[in-house]
Design a protein around this motif. Sequence first.
Motif, PDB file in Angstrom:
ATOM      1  N   LEU A   1      -5.352   6.413  -1.036  1.00 22.89           N
ATOM      2  CA  LEU A   1      -4.490   5.243  -0.940  1.00 22.89           C
ATOM      3  C   LEU A   1      -4.514   4.438  -2.238  1.00 22.89           C
ATOM      4  O   LEU A   1      -5.546   4.338  -2.900  1.00 22.89           O
ATOM      5  CB  LEU A   1      -4.928   4.339   0.215  1.00 22.89           C
ATOM      6  N   GLU A   2      -3.370   3.870  -2.546  1.00 20.76           N
ATOM      7  CA  GLU A   2      -3.268   2.892  -3.626  1.00 20.76           C
ATOM      8  C   GLU A   2      -2.882   1.565  -2.987  1.00 20.76           C
ATOM      9  O   GLU A   2      -1.783   1.432  -2.443  1.00 20.76           O
ATOM     10  CB  GLU A   2      -2.218   3.322  -4.650  1.00 20.76           C
ATOM     11  N   ILE A   3      -3.817   0.602  -3.001  1.00 17.84           N
ATOM     12  CA  ILE A   3      -3.567  -0.660  -2.308  1.00 17.84           C
ATOM     13  C   ILE A   3      -3.194  -1.744  -3.302  1.00 17.84           C
ATOM     14  O   ILE A   3      -3.375  -1.593  -4.515  1.00 17.84           O
ATOM     15  CB  ILE A   3      -4.781  -1.086  -1.457  1.00 17.84           C
ATOM     16  N   LYS A   4      -2.677  -2.842  -2.784  1.00 15.44           N
ATOM     17  CA  LYS A   4      -2.238  -3.944  -3.637  1.00 15.44           C
ATOM     18  C   LYS A   4      -3.415  -4.504  -4.419  1.00 15.44           C
ATOM     19  O   LYS A   4      -4.547  -4.552  -3.932  1.00 15.44           O
ATOM     20  CB  LYS A   4      -1.592  -5.032  -2.784  1.00 15.44           C
ATOM     21  N   ASP A   5      -3.104  -4.970  -5.619  1.00 16.12           N
ATOM     22  CA  ASP A   5      -4.152  -5.413  -6.533  1.00 16.12           C
ATOM     23  C   ASP A   5      -4.947  -6.578  -5.971  1.00 16.12           C
ATOM     24  O   ASP A   5      -6.174  -6.613  -6.109  1.00 16.12           O
ATOM     25  CB  ASP A   5      -3.523  -5.804  -7.877  1.00 16.12           C
ATOM     26  N   ASP A   6      -4.268  -7.547  -5.328  1.00 13.98           N
ATOM     27  CA  ASP A   6      -5.001  -8.707  -4.813  1.00 13.98           C
ATOM     28  C   ASP A   6      -5.975  -8.316  -3.718  1.00 13.98           C
ATOM     29  O   ASP A   6      -7.095  -8.848  -3.627  1.00 13.98           O
ATOM     30  CB  ASP A   6      -4.039  -9.783  -4.323  1.00 13.98           C
ATOM     31  N   ILE A   7      -5.593  -7.355  -2.880  1.00 17.45           N
ATOM     32  CA  ILE A   7      -6.499  -6.884  -1.820  1.00 17.45           C
ATOM     33  C   ILE A   7      -7.683  -6.149  -2.439  1.00 17.45           C
ATOM     34  O   ILE A   7      -8.836  -6.336  -2.021  1.00 17.45           O
ATOM     35  CB  ILE A   7      -5.739  -5.977  -0.826  1.00 17.45           C
ATOM     36  N   TYR A   8      -7.407  -5.331  -3.437  1.00 22.67           N
ATOM     37  CA  TYR A   8      -8.494  -4.576  -4.068  1.00 22.67           C
ATOM     38  C   TYR A   8      -9.493  -5.516  -4.748  1.00 22.67           C
ATOM     39  O   TYR A   8     -10.708  -5.350  -4.633  1.00 22.67           O
ATOM     40  CB  TYR A   8      -7.926  -3.576  -5.078  1.00 22.67           C
ATOM     41  N   GLN A   9      -8.972  -6.519  -5.461  1.00 20.14           N
ATOM     42  CA  GLN A   9      -9.865  -7.456  -6.150  1.00 20.14           C
ATOM     43  C   GLN A   9     -10.720  -8.241  -5.153  1.00 20.14           C
ATOM     44  O   GLN A   9     -11.916  -8.469  -5.387  1.00 20.14           O
ATOM     45  CB  GLN A   9      -9.036  -8.419  -7.022  1.00 20.14           C
ATOM     46  N   GLU A  10     -10.114  -8.643  -4.034  1.00 24.82           N
ATOM     47  CA  GLU A  10     -10.880  -9.365  -3.005  1.00 24.82           C
ATOM     48  C   GLU A  10     -11.932  -8.452  -2.377  1.00 24.82           C
ATOM     49  O   GLU A  10     -13.046  -8.881  -2.068  1.00 24.82           O
ATOM     50  CB  GLU A  10      -9.921  -9.895  -1.932  1.00 24.82           C
TER      51      GLU A  10
ATOM     52  N   MET B   1       0.837  -1.195   0.000  1.00 25.59           N
ATOM     53  CA  MET B   1       0.000   0.000   0.000  1.00 25.59           C
ATOM     54  C   MET B   1       0.874   1.247   0.000  1.00 25.59           C
ATOM     55  O   MET B   1       1.948   1.246   0.599  1.00 25.59           O
ATOM     56  CB  MET B   1      -0.898   0.016   1.245  1.00 25.59           C
ATOM     57  N   ARG B   2       0.416   2.291  -0.665  1.00 27.77           N
ATOM     58  CA  ARG B   2       1.139   3.560  -0.641  1.00 27.77           C
ATOM     59  C   ARG B   2       0.154   4.718  -0.605  1.00 27.77           C
ATOM     60  O   ARG B   2      -0.999   4.586  -1.025  1.00 27.77           O
ATOM     61  CB  ARG B   2       2.074   3.697  -1.853  1.00 27.77           C
ATOM     62  N   LEU B   3       0.631   5.857  -0.088  1.00 29.29           N
ATOM     63  CA  LEU B   3      -0.175   7.072  -0.031  1.00 29.29           C
ATOM     64  C   LEU B   3       0.030   7.844  -1.329  1.00 29.29           C
ATOM     65  O   LEU B   3       1.162   8.137  -1.707  1.00 29.29           O
ATOM     66  CB  LEU B   3       0.228   7.935   1.158  1.00 29.29           C
ATOM     67  N   ALA B   4      -1.068   8.164  -2.003  1.00 30.25           N
ATOM     68  CA  ALA B   4      -0.984   8.941  -3.238  1.00 30.25           C
ATOM     69  C   ALA B   4      -1.147  10.430  -2.979  1.00 30.25           C
ATOM     70  O   ALA B   4      -0.626  11.265  -3.724  1.00 30.25           O
ATOM     71  CB  ALA B   4      -2.035   8.470  -4.230  1.00 30.25           C
ATOM     72  N   ALA B   5      -1.894  10.790  -1.932  1.00 29.67           N
ATOM     73  CA  ALA B   5      -2.132  12.203  -1.610  1.00 29.67           C
ATOM     74  C   ALA B   5      -2.516  12.318  -0.148  1.00 29.67           C
ATOM     75  O   ALA B   5      -2.983  11.346   0.472  1.00 29.67           O
ATOM     76  CB  ALA B   5      -3.226  12.783  -2.501  1.00 29.67           C
ATOM     77  N   LEU B   6      -2.312  13.503   0.401  1.00 26.93           N
ATOM     78  CA  LEU B   6      -2.560  13.751   1.822  1.00 26.93           C
ATOM     79  C   LEU B   6      -3.213  15.114   1.994  1.00 26.93           C
ATOM     80  O   LEU B   6      -2.816  16.084   1.347  1.00 26.93           O
ATOM     81  CB  LEU B   6      -1.233  13.703   2.595  1.00 26.93           C
ATOM     82  N   LYS B   7      -4.207  15.175   2.872  1.00 30.19           N
ATOM     83  CA  LYS B   7      -4.889  16.435   3.169  1.00 30.19           C
ATOM     84  C   LYS B   7      -4.990  16.576   4.690  1.00 30.19           C
ATOM     85  O   LYS B   7      -5.419  15.645   5.378  1.00 30.19           O
ATOM     86  CB  LYS B   7      -6.280  16.439   2.534  1.00 30.19           C
ATOM     87  N   ILE B   8      -4.591  17.738   5.206  1.00 30.80           N
ATOM     88  CA  ILE B   8      -4.563  17.968   6.656  1.00 30.80           C
ATOM     89  C   ILE B   8      -5.272  19.272   6.974  1.00 30.80           C
ATOM     90  O   ILE B   8      -5.049  20.287   6.308  1.00 30.80           O
ATOM     91  CB  ILE B   8      -3.108  18.047   7.181  1.00 30.80           C
ATOM     92  N   GLU B   9      -6.091  19.251   8.031  1.00 32.41           N
ATOM     93  CA  GLU B   9      -6.762  20.470   8.492  1.00 32.41           C
ATOM     94  C   GLU B   9      -6.727  20.523  10.021  1.00 32.41           C
ATOM     95  O   GLU B   9      -6.991  19.524  10.698  1.00 32.41           O
ATOM     96  CB  GLU B   9      -8.223  20.496   8.024  1.00 32.41           C
ATOM     97  N   ASN B  10      -6.367  21.718  10.534  1.00 34.61           N
ATOM     98  CA  ASN B  10      -6.472  22.020  11.962  1.00 34.61           C
ATOM     99  C   ASN B  10      -5.631  21.091  12.835  1.00 34.61           C
ATOM    100  O   ASN B  10      -6.008  20.764  13.961  1.00 34.61           O
ATOM    101  CB  ASN B  10      -7.942  21.957  12.420  1.00 34.61           C
ATOM    102  N   PHE B  11      -4.466  20.685  12.341  1.00 33.31           N
ATOM    103  CA  PHE B  11      -3.606  19.782  13.109  1.00 33.31           C
ATOM    104  C   PHE B  11      -2.295  20.475  13.462  1.00 33.31           C
ATOM    105  O   PHE B  11      -1.534  20.877  12.583  1.00 33.31           O
ATOM    106  CB  PHE B  11      -3.328  18.512  12.305  1.00 33.31           C
ATOM    107  N   ARG B  12      -2.071  20.644  14.754  1.00 34.60           N
ATOM    108  CA  ARG B  12      -0.842  21.243  15.270  1.00 34.60           C
ATOM    109  C   ARG B  12      -0.534  22.574  14.571  1.00 34.60           C
ATOM    110  O   ARG B  12      -1.303  23.508  14.690  1.00 34.60           O
ATOM    111  CB  ARG B  12       0.310  20.245  15.176  1.00 34.60           C
ATOM    112  N   SER B  13       0.582  22.655  13.804  1.00 33.68           N
ATOM    113  CA  SER B  13       0.934  23.931  13.153  1.00 33.68           C
ATOM    114  C   SER B  13       0.252  24.107  11.806  1.00 33.68           C
ATOM    115  O   SER B  13       0.462  25.124  11.148  1.00 33.68           O
ATOM    116  CB  SER B  13       2.456  24.006  12.960  1.00 33.68           C
ATOM    117  N   VAL B  14      -0.568  23.139  11.410  1.00 36.26           N
ATOM    118  CA  VAL B  14      -1.192  23.164  10.083  1.00 36.26           C
ATOM    119  C   VAL B  14      -2.632  23.652  10.189  1.00 36.26           C
ATOM    120  O   VAL B  14      -3.453  23.024  10.868  1.00 36.26           O
ATOM    121  CB  VAL B  14      -1.174  21.768   9.432  1.00 36.26           C
ATOM    122  N   ASP B  15      -2.919  24.753   9.512  1.00 37.27           N
ATOM    123  CA  ASP B  15      -4.305  25.201   9.388  1.00 37.27           C
ATOM    124  C   ASP B  15      -4.996  24.376   8.307  1.00 37.27           C
ATOM    125  O   ASP B  15      -6.032  23.757   8.543  1.00 37.27           O
ATOM    126  CB  ASP B  15      -4.334  26.693   9.056  1.00 37.27           C
TER     127      ASP B  15
END
Length: 724
Positions: A79-88, A1-15
């Motif tokens: 997220l981009e997950i492994k093909d076998d997990i996605y197919q299942e 599995m890998r992260l393709a994109a990330l979005k953060i709001e109102n966390f610590r120093s991040v507005d």
Amino acid sequence: MRLAALKIENFRSVDALVLNELSNINIFVGKNNSGKSNILKSIDIFMKSLKKQLIVKMYDKRDFYCERTVRPVKIACSLEIKDDIYQEFIRKMMGEYPQLVAGIENMKSLRNINIYTSSISNEDNYYSYIEKITLSNSTPFSLQPPHETNLLHIETSVAHELIQRQTLIREFTTKQKQLEDGLQINSEDFTRLKDRRPSYGRLRGNDIVFDLINSSGDIHEFRNRVREELDNYHQEKERIVNSQTENELEVFSGRTKLIPNHVTWLMEQLEKVVILHESERKSPIEKKDAERLLDLKMKRGGTEQLEQLQNIVANLLNVKVDAFKGDTAEGAEIDVDNFLVDMNGTGIRESLRLILDYEFSKPEILLIEEPEVHLHFELERKMFKYLVNLSNEVQIFMTTHSTAFIDSSEANNIFLVKKNQSTEINPLKNDELSEVINELGINMSSLLLSKVIVFVEGPTDEQIIRAYLEKFHPLLSYSDVGIVRMTGVGNYKYYANVYALEIFNNYGLKTIFILDSDSRTEEEINRIIENHPAPSIIKVLPKRCVENYFLSPAILLKFIQRKMNVAGLRTNIPSEEDVINAKMEQIIDFLYPETVRLFLSWKYLKPIYPSVHFDKKAQLDTVEKVTEWIKDGTKLVEDKLLLSYTAFEESLPNELVQFSKIWTERRYDVVPGDKVIDLLCSEFGIRYNKSKMDIELLTQVVTMKEWPANLNEVLNEIASIIKD
């Protein structure tokens, strides 16, 4: 599995911020306290929120931006997950919704699973829950987001119900643990504990077991009752987990009060993903690490894994690591080059910590804070190479201040982190790295570890030098040569000031300046050399730019073939030098007017400045005086411009004759070489854009025999200075 994109709001120093196009290795650079570590922490929290219960106690007040707890923390990932997990997963959806098979079949192309988490408070406790799960064909956080297919949407009313569930489950789990401790009691303990509540040990405060002891006639009755209670609690937990919610939640098939089985299964798979977070302050090497290494030596098949780990350590740290049974009863010990690990330097210990953690856990996501801390510059470079190799198997997110990491050609996904009111992130391209240097400041400590500092005009020159030394002088250390990009010849005088060069000389550092000749006359080149401060060395290369040295049909044929292969192009690949030579001659003839423009522009389109100076500001104490001052300056500029134009008109015929002679004798030297290579590449459907990858490809195909003599002389001089 890998992260393709990330979005953060109102966390610590991040507005609020969004990171799209995440790659296998992602580097965050910036000043201290800019919020780099908070980005990694947000990923860590997100991954730890992926539980099948859909909710977990996670935050405290300090995790909220400006401690504004009225606004929820929101962390979302595509997220981009492994093909076998996605197919299942798709198969399980079809099994759960047989009436919707056609619609589910159409979802097979939607390969991004988007999970949105949100914080929610309950009695001064802050939880993270799965607010929404969707599918899409690309990351949904872009300016033009794709359509998202909803799989699950939990409103706050349902989230509060999940909190109550979690509270009950946690209570039952605690009681189950107490009952399991009770099963360890033997008949002697049973008799001793009868009517005597324990004041120490693992049964202290275990009221449920103590009550069962006192209400049971003997040890056998006690154990049976404990097993019955364990079974009851297990069944009650299952009932709670599988029970309906009072409020409805939205799923793929509509609205329901049950969490779909395919969603629970998906969360179970994501919960198994191993994430390793290496903080800046790393834990010491412990006895358990030594025992794991020793266990590899003892078990069947473990020696091969141990040898692989030892080779990694030897290649990276130049030391031998091993584990032995300790001389005392305290267990196993780790030796590094026949010394106990604690006797080695901090850099060795912390690098070994990272290697052991990765090799033992084999995570899918690796978060590393400041891996260069306590490392020598050479070890920084080796560590980054190690991490680049790991990125083929694990997705890496890393914070750093190290120029060794930033300047590497493999560092193709760099994010500049700044903090004004809140943390902001800008993705950087290779040509924006100068902004990083401005943001971080020049790493003088790294330069002062070098034997020679080479000042060059830009990144292309640096890549050529690095590639040459690595290819033809492989025994030289990367850190022996510190390279400073002046970002253009216009900054030459700024860097070549006497005071700075004296400081370098006092530290025993040789300095070499390498400039392109551009359109300078021989007289201008000699003047630069004569005025350059000694003992610093200056080399003015006789060709317009560094690419001119590679205008060889043999070299460019191999370069184009290699570049087309990398681009996956299989047709129209040239195979003969004559074809390249003919096209190159046509292109050079085509660039004649452009070369004339550069030649004349260099001589006649230089900046003109008014030389109006006043000793005291008091002389401009009225508007009338200021106006007159501006008029005088403007008149001086006009006069200089008129003189320049007159000189140009008078000398233009001679200049064109002079240039025609230069073109006849040295056109391969004066034509803009980068444009020749780019236009030649475009003939075969590719482009040359002076990127690090292009420079590396270009230098890789050049043999020592083919390497240009003028360039070879200068670069060999650098190598010999280092060796001396």
